[in-house]
Design a protein around this motif. Sequence first.
Motif, PDB file in Angstrom:
ATOM      1  N   ASP A  44      -3.770  -4.799   6.671  1.00 28.51           N
ATOM      2  CA  ASP A  44      -4.719  -4.496   7.740  1.00 28.51           C
ATOM      3  C   ASP A  44      -5.005  -3.005   7.891  1.00 28.51           C
ATOM      4  O   ASP A  44      -5.560  -2.571   8.903  1.00 28.51           O
ATOM      5  N   GLY A  45      -4.637  -2.217   6.875  1.00 29.16           N
ATOM      6  CA  GLY A  45      -4.815  -0.777   6.977  1.00 29.16           C
ATOM      7  C   GLY A  45      -3.566  -0.082   7.471  1.00 29.16           C
ATOM      8  O   GLY A  45      -3.542   1.137   7.594  1.00 29.16           O
ATOM      9  N   GLY A  46      -2.500  -0.837   7.710  1.00 30.11           N
ATOM     10  CA  GLY A  46      -1.217  -0.270   8.099  1.00 30.11           C
ATOM     11  C   GLY A  46      -0.221  -0.404   6.967  1.00 30.11           C
ATOM     12  O   GLY A  46      -0.556  -0.235   5.790  1.00 30.11           O
ATOM     13  N   GLU A  47       1.019  -0.749   7.327  1.00 29.40           N
ATOM     14  CA  GLU A  47       2.073  -0.919   6.329  1.00 29.40           C
ATOM     15  C   GLU A  47       1.661  -1.923   5.260  1.00 29.40           C
ATOM     16  O   GLU A  47       1.129  -2.988   5.569  1.00 29.40           O
ATOM     17  N   GLY A  48       1.870  -1.570   4.015  1.00 28.18           N
ATOM     18  CA  GLY A  48       1.553  -2.452   2.899  1.00 28.18           C
ATOM     19  C   GLY A  48       0.184  -2.244   2.300  1.00 28.18           C
ATOM     20  O   GLY A  48      -0.150  -2.860   1.286  1.00 28.18           O
ATOM     21  N   THR A  49      -0.619  -1.357   2.889  1.00 27.54           N
ATOM     22  CA  THR A  49      -1.986  -1.153   2.400  1.00 27.54           C
ATOM     23  C   THR A  49      -1.995  -0.585   0.985  1.00 27.54           C
ATOM     24  O   THR A  49      -2.735  -1.070   0.122  1.00 27.54           O
ATOM     25  N   VAL A  50      -1.192   0.432   0.742  1.00 27.10           N
ATOM     26  CA  VAL A  50      -1.169   1.053  -0.583  1.00 27.10           C
ATOM     27  C   VAL A  50      -0.767   0.039  -1.641  1.00 27.10           C
ATOM     28  O   VAL A  50      -1.413  -0.086  -2.689  1.00 27.10           O
ATOM     29  N   ALA A  51       0.308  -0.710  -1.384  1.00 26.19           N
ATOM     30  CA  ALA A  51       0.783  -1.687  -2.370  1.00 26.19           C
ATOM     31  C   ALA A  51      -0.265  -2.756  -2.630  1.00 26.19           C
ATOM     32  O   ALA A  51      -0.530  -3.123  -3.781  1.00 26.19           O
ATOM     33  N   ALA A  52      -0.882  -3.264  -1.560  1.00 26.03           N
ATOM     34  CA  ALA A  52      -1.849  -4.347  -1.711  1.00 26.03           C
ATOM     35  C   ALA A  52      -3.073  -3.901  -2.493  1.00 26.03           C
ATOM     36  O   ALA A  52      -3.502  -4.569  -3.446  1.00 26.03           O
ATOM     37  N   VAL A  53      -3.651  -2.785  -2.120  1.00 18.55           N
ATOM     38  CA  VAL A  53      -4.890  -2.335  -2.751  1.00 18.55           C
ATOM     39  C   VAL A  53      -4.642  -1.863  -4.178  1.00 18.55           C
ATOM     40  O   VAL A  53      -5.435  -2.131  -5.084  1.00 18.55           O
ATOM     41  N   THR A  54      -3.534  -1.177  -4.396  1.00 25.65           N
ATOM     42  CA  THR A  54      -3.228  -0.697  -5.748  1.00 25.65           C
ATOM     43  C   THR A  54      -3.021  -1.872  -6.691  1.00 25.65           C
ATOM     44  O   THR A  54      -3.511  -1.874  -7.829  1.00 25.65           O
ATOM     45  N   SER A  55      -2.311  -2.895  -6.224  1.00 26.35           N
ATOM     46  CA  SER A  55      -2.089  -4.083  -7.043  1.00 26.35           C
ATOM     47  C   SER A  55      -3.399  -4.803  -7.334  1.00 26.35           C
ATOM     48  O   SER A  55      -3.668  -5.192  -8.483  1.00 26.35           O
ATOM     49  N   ALA A  56      -4.227  -4.982  -6.317  1.00 26.24           N
ATOM     50  CA  ALA A  56      -5.459  -5.762  -6.474  1.00 26.24           C
ATOM     51  C   ALA A  56      -6.479  -5.080  -7.375  1.00 26.24           C
ATOM     52  O   ALA A  56      -7.283  -5.754  -8.024  1.00 26.24           O
ATOM     53  N   THR A  57      -6.446  -3.761  -7.426  1.00 30.93           N
ATOM     54  CA  THR A  57      -7.466  -3.028  -8.178  1.00 30.93           C
ATOM     55  C   THR A  57      -6.978  -2.528  -9.535  1.00 30.93           C
ATOM     56  O   THR A  57      -7.742  -1.903 -10.276  1.00 30.93           O
ATOM     57  N   GLY A  58      -5.713  -2.805  -9.853  1.00 31.63           N
ATOM     58  CA  GLY A  58      -5.182  -2.322 -11.124  1.00 31.63           C
ATOM     59  C   GLY A  58      -4.939  -0.832 -11.133  1.00 31.63           C
ATOM     60  O   GLY A  58      -5.011  -0.183 -12.185  1.00 31.63           O
ATOM     61  N   GLY A  59      -4.613  -0.282  -9.958  1.00 28.33           N
ATOM     62  CA  GLY A  59      -4.357   1.152  -9.852  1.00 28.33           C
ATOM     63  C   GLY A  59      -2.933   1.514 -10.235  1.00 28.33           C
ATOM     64  O   GLY A  59      -2.155   0.686 -10.725  1.00 28.33           O
ATOM     65  N   GLU A  60      -2.586   2.766  -9.972  1.00 29.71           N
ATOM     66  CA  GLU A  60      -1.272   3.298 -10.338  1.00 29.71           C
ATOM     67  C   GLU A  60      -0.596   3.851  -9.096  1.00 29.71           C
ATOM     68  O   GLU A  60      -1.202   4.582  -8.310  1.00 29.71           O
ATOM     69  N   LEU A  61       0.674   3.482  -8.893  1.00 34.45           N
ATOM     70  CA  LEU A  61       1.456   4.056  -7.802  1.00 34.45           C
ATOM     71  C   LEU A  61       2.002   5.417  -8.224  1.00 34.45           C
ATOM     72  O   LEU A  61       2.522   5.572  -9.335  1.00 34.45           O
ATOM     73  N   VAL A  62       1.869   6.393  -7.342  1.00 35.80           N
ATOM     74  CA  VAL A  62       2.315   7.756  -7.614  1.00 35.80           C
ATOM     75  C   VAL A  62       3.352   8.148  -6.561  1.00 35.80           C
ATOM     76  O   VAL A  62       3.109   7.994  -5.357  1.00 35.80           O
ATOM     77  N   SER A  63       4.496   8.634  -6.987  1.00 34.13           N
ATOM     78  CA  SER A  63       5.546   9.065  -6.060  1.00 34.13           C
ATOM     79  C   SER A  63       5.673  10.577  -6.088  1.00 34.13           C
ATOM     80  O   SER A  63       5.714  11.191  -7.172  1.00 34.13           O
TER      81      SER A  63
END
Length: 383
Positions: A44-63
């Motif tokens: 919903d734009g809060g917790e979990g947004t980065v994981a959800a959108v990155t997974s759905a779009t084939g993006g890359e997680l950056v730490s």
Amino acid sequence: MHSLVFACDSFKGTISSERAAELLEAAARSTLTDVACRSLAVADGGEGTVAAVTSATGGELVSVEVTGPLGAPVTATYGMLPGRRAVIEMAAASGITLVPRDALDPLAASTYGTGQLVLDALDRGATDVSLAIGGSATNDGGMGFARALGARFLDADGAELAGCGADLALVRSIDLSGLDGRLAGVSFHVMCDVDNPLVGPRGATYVFGPQKGADAAALERLEEGMRSYASVLEGCFGVAVADEPGMGAAGGLGAAARLFAGAEVVPGVEWVLDAVGLDEALAGADLCVTGEGHADAQSAHGKVVSGVAARCRAAGVPCVAVVGGMDADATELLGCGVDALVPTVIDAAPLADVLAHAERNFSLAAQRLFSLVGIGARMGGRS
């Protein structure tokens, strides 16, 4: 052939959005004879947004190691998406969960680390940045965020301030000469679902300050400082943001993102559903299953279930919500496009037991749901 779409929020602390989809698909395939399943991780734009959108779009997680809300280093993760886009949760760098409850101090906390995440994204070539701003530990008016991007906040003697909540009342001028020039070429979005202004009874300090550790004296100090700070912002930018809805989000980060980064404020859940392609997934679908951990009156306002249900209604697709628990007010969802609510817990039990058996309860609820779907299909003459 049954075409099914799964788009659940995470069940906080128990089942991720992705895991919920896996359990739904397993139940559907074990109950129905012929199914095609499509799963979307959503938030919903809060917790979990980065994981959800990155997974759905084939993006890359950056730490990246950044400065936490009280100055200690923290490792924060954000998403780099195709098309030179970045999605960032401010909670990853400046969130309330990063601070022990007995150490929360909005007078000392800063959003500096959130600004560092934006800088890192710019360094990696991002030209579109979306920032989710829920769950902050801060009440600094976004000064730390702006400082990381090159702005300087000066006191009456011209000395630079650190940019924490305690500094709000000390700001007399703002130096923008060092503001990162790349911001002018960036499309910046802030995901925000609250309409609280910067100051006043419904403002950043009085509404959210107590949960961030502010006692009565700290609230008075922060509110006085925020009013002074808002006046300085207006003098610098020529924009009055003190009473503007949404500018008080995340302790004033909403105002800073708008003024220093030119951000557009967007509803979080709508941004996420667009980003993951829910409308495209619903085209030709027979049923969409959404869900969240607990359904109540708030679920009908800016949350995943109501957002998904509205898209389903527009597409003419039936929508069922599987929820961990619900109260009487959850029936408001039935007016938002949800056709049926299926709770996972059907017996009275201690909360600890409910959480410990969350996956089992969810799977059983999914089996009940698809058994009914199968009955409906047979009654309609479908096999």
